[in-house]
Design a protein around this motif. Structure first.
Motif, mmCIF file in Angstrom:
data_model
loop_
_atom_site.group_PDB
_atom_site.id
_atom_site.type_symbol
_atom_site.label_atom_id
_atom_site.label_comp_id
_atom_site.label_asym_id
_atom_site.label_seq_id
_atom_site.Cartn_x
_atom_site.Cartn_y
_atom_site.Cartn_z
ATOM 1 N N THR A 270 32.224 49.478 24.789
ATOM 2 C CA THR A 270 33.016 50.219 25.146
ATOM 3 C C THR A 270 32.833 49.737 26.909
ATOM 4 O OG1 THR A 270 33.489 51.941 23.818
ATOM 5 C CG2 THR A 270 34.892 51.535 26.155
ATOM 6 N N GLU A 271 31.469 49.895 26.909
ATOM 7 C CA GLU A 271 31.417 50.187 28.644
ATOM 8 C C GLU A 271 30.884 48.471 29.443
ATOM 9 O OE1 GLU A 271 27.301 52.061 29.309
ATOM 10 O OE2 GLU A 271 27.623 54.102 27.941
ATOM 11 N N GLN A 272 30.558 47.696 27.971
ATOM 12 C CA GLN A 272 30.246 46.160 28.511
ATOM 13 C C GLN A 272 32.340 45.827 28.268
ATOM 14 O OE1 GLN A 272 27.541 44.580 26.364
ATOM 15 N NE2 GLN A 272 25.905 45.839 26.584
ATOM 16 N N ALA A 273 32.728 46.351 27.359
ATOM 17 C CA ALA A 273 34.065 45.166 27.176
ATOM 18 C C ALA A 273 35.325 46.081 28.680
ATOM 19 C CB ALA A 273 34.464 46.156 25.735
ATOM 20 N N VAL A 274 34.981 47.375 28.771
ATOM 21 C CA VAL A 274 35.855 47.377 29.875
ATOM 22 C C VAL A 274 35.969 46.201 31.333
ATOM 23 C CG1 VAL A 274 36.611 48.835 31.685
ATOM 24 C CG2 VAL A 274 36.414 49.508 29.620
ATOM 25 N N PRO A 275 34.516 46.359 31.736
ATOM 26 C CA PRO A 275 34.263 44.909 32.695
ATOM 27 C C PRO A 275 34.845 43.721 32.622
ATOM 28 C CG PRO A 275 32.797 46.620 32.421
ATOM 29 C CD PRO A 275 33.108 46.937 31.500
ATOM 30 N N LEU A 276 34.427 43.361 31.355
ATOM 31 C CA LEU A 276 34.673 42.213 30.774
ATOM 32 C C LEU A 276 36.049 41.813 30.893
ATOM 33 C CD1 LEU A 276 32.202 41.631 28.217
ATOM 34 C CD2 LEU A 276 32.292 40.558 29.998
ATOM 35 N N LEU A 277 37.326 42.857 30.235
ATOM 36 C CA LEU A 277 38.659 43.060 30.398
ATOM 37 C C LEU A 277 39.029 42.678 31.592
ATOM 38 C CD1 LEU A 277 39.207 45.671 27.371
ATOM 39 C CD2 LEU A 277 39.590 42.742 27.550
ATOM 40 N N ALA A 278 38.405 43.629 32.944
ATOM 41 C CA ALA A 278 38.701 43.242 34.630
ATOM 42 C C ALA A 278 38.457 42.077 34.529
ATOM 43 C CB ALA A 278 38.270 44.572 34.882
ATOM 44 N N ASP A 279 37.322 41.267 34.085
ATOM 45 C CA ASP A 279 37.074 39.675 34.368
ATOM 46 C C ASP A 279 37.801 38.960 34.094
ATOM 47 O OD1 ASP A 279 35.122 40.698 35.934
ATOM 48 O OD2 ASP A 279 33.574 40.506 34.998
ATOM 49 N N ALA A 280 38.010 38.971 32.699
ATOM 50 C CA ALA A 280 39.089 37.926 32.151
ATOM 51 C C ALA A 280 40.757 38.103 32.548
ATOM 52 C CB ALA A 280 39.435 38.409 30.756
ATOM 53 N N SER A 281 40.664 39.055 33.014
ATOM 54 C CA SER A 281 42.342 39.826 34.176
ATOM 55 C C SER A 281 42.507 39.022 35.305
ATOM 56 C CB SER A 281 42.823 41.147 33.999
ATOM 57 O OG SER A 281 44.140 41.294 35.008
ATOM 58 N N ALA A 282 41.313 39.087 36.192
ATOM 59 C CA ALA A 282 41.184 38.631 36.809
ATOM 60 C C ALA A 282 41.014 37.308 36.876
ATOM 61 C CB ALA A 282 39.864 38.963 38.510
ATOM 62 N N THR A 283 40.451 36.940 35.783
ATOM 63 C CA THR A 283 40.383 34.896 35.596
ATOM 64 C C THR A 283 41.771 34.553 35.878
ATOM 65 O OG1 THR A 283 38.568 35.347 34.909
ATOM 66 C CG2 THR A 283 39.290 33.553 34.172
ATOM 67 N N VAL A 284 42.820 35.287 34.663
ATOM 68 C CA VAL A 284 43.887 35.131 34.370
ATOM 69 C C VAL A 284 44.832 34.574 35.518
ATOM 70 C CG1 VAL A 284 45.512 35.632 33.068
ATOM 71 C CG2 VAL A 284 43.328 34.974 31.604
ATOM 72 N N ARG A 285 45.414 35.789 36.414
ATOM 73 C CA ARG A 285 45.401 36.070 37.405
ATOM 74 C C ARG A 285 45.537 34.627 38.710
ATOM 75 N NH1 ARG A 285 43.793 41.117 38.833
ATOM 76 N NH2 ARG A 285 43.980 42.076 36.925
ATOM 77 N N SER A 286 44.079 34.360 38.414
ATOM 78 C CA SER A 286 43.634 33.532 39.361
ATOM 79 C C SER A 286 43.902 31.910 38.921
ATOM 80 C CB SER A 286 42.154 33.494 39.413
ATOM 81 O OG SER A 286 41.934 32.128 40.020
ATOM 82 N N ALA A 287 44.239 31.454 37.511
ATOM 83 C CA ALA A 287 44.544 30.808 36.701
ATOM 84 C C ALA A 287 46.293 30.239 36.974
ATOM 85 C CB ALA A 287 43.946 30.759 35.482
ATOM 86 N N GLN A 288 47.062 31.116 36.670
ATOM 87 C CA GLN A 288 48.576 32.060 37.251
ATOM 88 C C GLN A 288 48.222 31.170 38.482
ATOM 89 O OE1 GLN A 288 50.308 31.853 35.143
ATOM 90 N NE2 GLN A 288 52.056 31.533 36.529
ATOM 91 N N THR A 289 47.811 31.712 39.501
ATOM 92 C CA THR A 289 48.194 31.219 40.787
ATOM 93 C C THR A 289 47.888 29.769 41.286
ATOM 94 O OG1 THR A 289 47.393 33.175 41.484
ATOM 95 C CG2 THR A 289 47.009 31.374 43.137
ATOM 96 N N GLN A 290 46.739 29.231 40.706
ATOM 97 C CA GLN A 290 46.437 27.496 40.687
ATOM 98 C C GLN A 290 47.218 26.872 40.334
ATOM 99 O OE1 GLN A 290 44.454 26.482 42.096
ATOM 100 N NE2 GLN A 290 43.343 28.533 43.048
ATOM 101 N N LEU A 291 47.737 27.303 38.886
ATOM 102 C CA LEU A 291 49.461 26.363 37.875
ATOM 103 C C LEU A 291 50.239 26.535 38.983
ATOM 104 C CD1 LEU A 291 48.429 27.904 34.163
ATOM 105 C CD2 LEU A 291 48.440 25.718 35.245
ATOM 106 N N ASP A 292 50.626 27.103 39.580
ATOM 107 C CA ASP A 292 51.817 27.662 40.429
ATOM 108 C C ASP A 292 51.648 26.790 41.153
ATOM 109 O OD1 ASP A 292 52.998 30.045 38.800
ATOM 110 O OD2 ASP A 292 52.796 31.391 40.065
#
Length: 145
Positions: free
Chosen positions: A39-61
């Motif tokens: 749980t301690e390791q998954a929460v930061p990974l999920l936050a990083d994955a969410s930021a990456t997805v947002r960045s990818a969406q910006t680049q796709l736009d």
């Protein structure tokens, strides 16, 4: 004697169950610790994955906007090409034909050799002079005389 035997058997059974319960408690503690670490390791990974997805969406736009601009430029270039071809195409062909005619006329004046006679072609008919003509010892149908 039977009572002592039952008491010993009961003591062995209870001690076996106690060992099993101690091992089960250790396994549950290890599992709880493992889940906490995940749980301690998954929460930061999920936050990083969410930021990456947002960045990818910006680049796709941005890529979508660029593709739209390229499509507009392509259609403008096509329209410009059509306009240039229709504006300059006809006159350029005429100028080229005129230049060819002038060069040919100048060439004829410089070289006054007679041109070979041209044959008349009539669609659907054979010219009478071509029927009986012989070529290299053969007539026009290919048989020998």
């Amino acid at each position: 004697m039977a009572g002592i035997l039952v008491a010993v058997f009961w003591a062995i059974l209870v001690s076996f169950l106690a060992v099993v319960l101690v091992r089960l408690a250790q396994t549950l503690r290890a599992t709880t610790k493992l889940v906490a670490d995940v749980t301690e390791q998954a929460v930061p990974l999920l936050a990083d994955a969410s930021a990456t997805v947002r960045s990818a969406q910006t680049q796709l736009d941005k890529v979508d906007a660029i593709a739209t601009d390229v499509q507009e430029v392509t259609s403008n270039a096509s329209a410009l090409s059509t306009t240039v071809a229709s504006t300059f195409g006809g006159p350029l062909v005429k100028v080229a034909a005129f230049g060819y005619g002038v060069r040919r006329a100048i060439g004829r004046r410089a070289d006054p050799s007679p041109e070979p006679a041209r044959r008349a072609v009539v669609v659907g008919r054979t010219v009478p002079s071509a029927r009986g003509r012989k070529r290299n010892g053969r007539n026009s149908r290919g048989s020998k005389d």
